[in-house]
Design a protein around this motif. Structure first.
Motif, PDB file in Angstrom:
ATOM      1  N   ILE A 210       0.806  -1.297  -0.024  1.00  0.00           N
ATOM      2  CA  ILE A 210       0.084   0.067  -0.031  1.00  0.00           C
ATOM      3  C   ILE A 210       0.889   1.490  -0.003  1.00  0.00           C
ATOM      4  O   ILE A 210       0.638   2.457  -0.795  1.00  0.00           O
ATOM      5  CB  ILE A 210      -0.903  -0.087   1.187  1.00  0.00           C
ATOM      6  CG1 ILE A 210      -2.104  -1.111   0.995  1.00  0.00           C
ATOM      7  CG2 ILE A 210      -1.685   1.401   1.249  1.00  0.00           C
ATOM      8  CD1 ILE A 210      -2.954  -0.947  -0.009  1.00  0.00           C
ATOM      9  N   GLN A 211       1.875   1.170   0.700  1.00  0.00           N
ATOM     10  CA  GLN A 211       2.874   2.627   1.001  1.00  0.00           C
ATOM     11  C   GLN A 211       3.385   2.595  -0.631  1.00  0.00           C
ATOM     12  O   GLN A 211       3.684   3.810  -1.089  1.00  0.00           O
ATOM     13  CB  GLN A 211       4.043   2.350   1.852  1.00  0.00           C
ATOM     14  CG  GLN A 211       3.556   2.231   3.290  1.00  0.00           C
ATOM     15  CD  GLN A 211       4.395   1.795   4.317  1.00  0.00           C
ATOM     16  OE1 GLN A 211       5.029   0.894   4.051  1.00  0.00           O
ATOM     17  NE2 GLN A 211       4.297   2.356   5.434  1.00  0.00           N
ATOM     18  N   GLN A 212       3.816   1.732  -1.354  1.00  0.00           N
ATOM     19  CA  GLN A 212       4.491   1.617  -2.532  1.00  0.00           C
ATOM     20  C   GLN A 212       3.288   2.177  -3.476  1.00  0.00           C
ATOM     21  O   GLN A 212       3.681   3.293  -4.252  1.00  0.00           O
ATOM     22  CB  GLN A 212       4.803   0.476  -3.020  1.00  0.00           C
ATOM     23  CG  GLN A 212       5.269   0.270  -4.675  1.00  0.00           C
ATOM     24  CD  GLN A 212       4.278  -0.031  -5.473  1.00  0.00           C
ATOM     25  OE1 GLN A 212       4.234   0.727  -6.452  1.00  0.00           O
ATOM     26  NE2 GLN A 212       3.876  -1.107  -5.288  1.00  0.00           N
ATOM     27  N   LYS A 213       2.183   1.968  -3.449  1.00  0.00           N
ATOM     28  CA  LYS A 213       1.003   2.342  -4.404  1.00  0.00           C
ATOM     29  C   LYS A 213       0.796   3.675  -4.027  1.00  0.00           C
ATOM     30  O   LYS A 213       0.568   4.620  -4.972  1.00  0.00           O
ATOM     31  CB  LYS A 213      -0.263   1.519  -4.327  1.00  0.00           C
ATOM     32  CG  LYS A 213      -0.136   0.129  -4.792  1.00  0.00           C
ATOM     33  CD  LYS A 213      -1.426  -0.642  -4.395  1.00  0.00           C
ATOM     34  CE  LYS A 213      -1.338  -2.226  -5.168  1.00  0.00           C
ATOM     35  NZ  LYS A 213      -2.605  -2.950  -4.429  1.00  0.00           N
ATOM     36  N   CYS A 214       1.027   4.295  -2.810  1.00  0.00           N
ATOM     37  CA  CYS A 214       0.903   5.580  -2.385  1.00  0.00           C
ATOM     38  C   CYS A 214       2.058   6.429  -2.534  1.00  0.00           C
ATOM     39  O   CYS A 214       1.999   7.742  -2.406  1.00  0.00           O
ATOM     40  CB  CYS A 214       0.445   5.662  -0.937  1.00  0.00           C
ATOM     41  SG  CYS A 214      -1.261   4.975  -0.564  1.00  0.00           S
TER      42      CYS A 214
END
Length: 472
Positions: A210-214
């Protein structure tokens, strides 16, 4: 299967099944155990093994409800909805939870959301106990699979904090909020997973995802480090860390990680894809070629990354001067449903990017000769020809294009063909295309010819054309 005892039981069952199936000897295994093994194969992307097991299970337990349900879901997963529905309807126990979930998913897939809601309410008890929230989890996942984030959150956010599969619920909530572009709540839900399972590598890798996607790449790297400290074989964390490292412009460190993790993950295409793209960006094309070729071999053809890797390879072969290989690779994407014409036109665009317009025109000529071309594809060829400013190089192809059968008079390609024929003083071909243009798109006549004649008055443009072609 979550306890150590059950893990040991499953491991022993798999070993027994695989040993017996390879030797070809007759043996018996109960349906529930076989379906546990099938689930293990599915989760580990062992599709062939799962299908072979199902053939054995169907032969051994042809009328078993659990086997029939799994078979139906397999068919649904392969897109064979009607065959799957036939099996589901034939199951005697229609109250079976998985049977009802199939009917619900059928309606959701058809976008009959209200009908799915009615069936859902019929299956839920008036007073919910802990196990009943399994319905909410499954419903949330079904709705999310088809992009209905609000409906998914309606159920997922009602799941209690002490629910036994709370971590999975938070994973789905994080994904639902991410799809809804509510990134703060997405991160919040992902963090809850870690708070519940601080020593679980999977939870940390899910947070990292999720952090990568954000776009939170430093935070992603940190979460990956936590995951790998707990489980140094977590391939998802390795892949995410590599991606995030490259995203922070730390190319050399990213390449070092690719080399390190590639040995640990011999079947992971993403590491090789990332390495190949970075090596290409550094003009290390020969090294990039090897990484990308390995990535293509490992990437499933149905993966969206198959197109990405193939395109990367096309660029790499162009840079290396391997024109025949670049063309063969580009045309291999026909397996995804693209026409020969569109693939060749796209390849011509790549060559134009590399300032090799001679090769680009050669490919556009092939595209024009490709079978089953339609107006959309002719338009793409015209657009690409307009990008190439060397009119001497493109003139023969313009004439060839002007001679094509007229199949749709209202299309915008004819003004450009007419302009090209004017410049080449091809009177008959000019008149043929100009008459269509004048009748259907007089605005384009003014736009294109006005620029050349330095007048945007239609009558003046027509008079100049009559003069140039000695028309009465």
């Amino acid at each position: 299967m979550g306890t150590p005892y059950m893990d040991k039981y499953l491991k022993e069952a798999i070993a027994e099944y695989e040993q017996k199936i390879e030797t070809g000897e007759d043996f018996y295994m109960d349906a529930s155990t076989l379906m546990d093994i099938e689930e293990y194969y599915e989760k580990n992307n062992r599709k062939y093994d799962a299908e072979r097991l199902m053939r054995f299970a169907e032969k051994l337990h042809p009328d078993n409800e659990e086997v029939l349900v799994v078979k139906a879901y397999q068919l649904k997963g392969d897109g064979k909805w009607n065959e799957a529905m036939g099996i589901i309807k034939g199951i005697a126990n229609q109250a079976n939870r998985d049977v009802q979930l199939f009917y619900i998913e059928w309606d959701v897939a058809c976008s009959r959301l209200d009908k799915a809601e009615v069936r859902t309410q019929h299956n839920l008890p008036a007073v919910m106990n802990d196990n009943d929230y399994d319905w909410y989890l499954d419903l949330g996942e079904i709705y999310l699979d088809y992009g209905f984030q609000k409906r998914a959150l309606k159920y997922l956010e009602q799941i209690p904090k002490n629910y036994q599969f709370r971590s999975r619920a938070d994973e789905l909530i994080a994904e639902a909020y991410f799809q809804s572009q509510n990134y703060d709540k997405s991160i919040e839900a992902a963090n809850r997973q870690v708070d519940i399972n601080p020593y679980d590598a999977i939870s940390w890798s899910q947070l990292a995802d999720i952090q990568q996607k954000c776009g939170l790449y430093q935070e992603c790297i940190q979460s990956c480090d936590y995951a790998l400290a707990i489980d140094d074989t977590n391939q998802r964390a390795m892949s995410l860390k590599v991606f995030a490292t490259f995203a922070t412009q730390n190319t050399e460190e990213g390449l070092k990680l690719c080399i390190k993790y590639a040995h640990l993950c011999p079947n992971d295409y993403s590491l090789r894809m990332y390495a190949g793209e970075q090596l290409y960006a550094q003009h290390r094309e020969k090294e990039a070629l090897q990484s990308l070729q390995d990535a293509l071999r490992l990437c499933p053809p149905e993966s969206p990354d198959h197109l990405r890797i193939t395109t990367d390879l096309v660029y790499t072969h162009i840079m290396l001067g391997n024109d025949n290989m670049a063309e063969e690779l580009a045309l291999s994407l026909g397996m995804l449903g693209s026409s020969q014409c569109s693939l060749l036109t796209q390849l011509a665009a790549y060559y134009h990017e590399f300032q090799n317009d001679k090769k680009a025109v050669e490919l556009l000529d092939k595209a024009l000769d490709a079978p089953h071309n339609d107006m959309k594809e002719y338009t793409a060829i015209v657009e690409q020809l307009n990008e190439i400013k060397n009119f001497n190089l493109t003139s023969e192809l313009w004439i060839k294009l002007a001679k094509q059968p007229i199949i749709q008079e209202s299309c915008d390609i004819y003004p450009y063909i007419a302009l090209a024929m004017y410049k080449l003083m091809q009177k008959e071909l000019f008149l043929r295309n100009f008459q269509i243009t004048l009748a259907t798109r007089p605005d384009m006549v003014v736009k294109l010819f006005g620029r050349m004649f330095n007048t945007y008055v239609l009558d003046d443009i027509l008079q100049q054309i009559k003069k140039d072609f000695k028309l009465e």
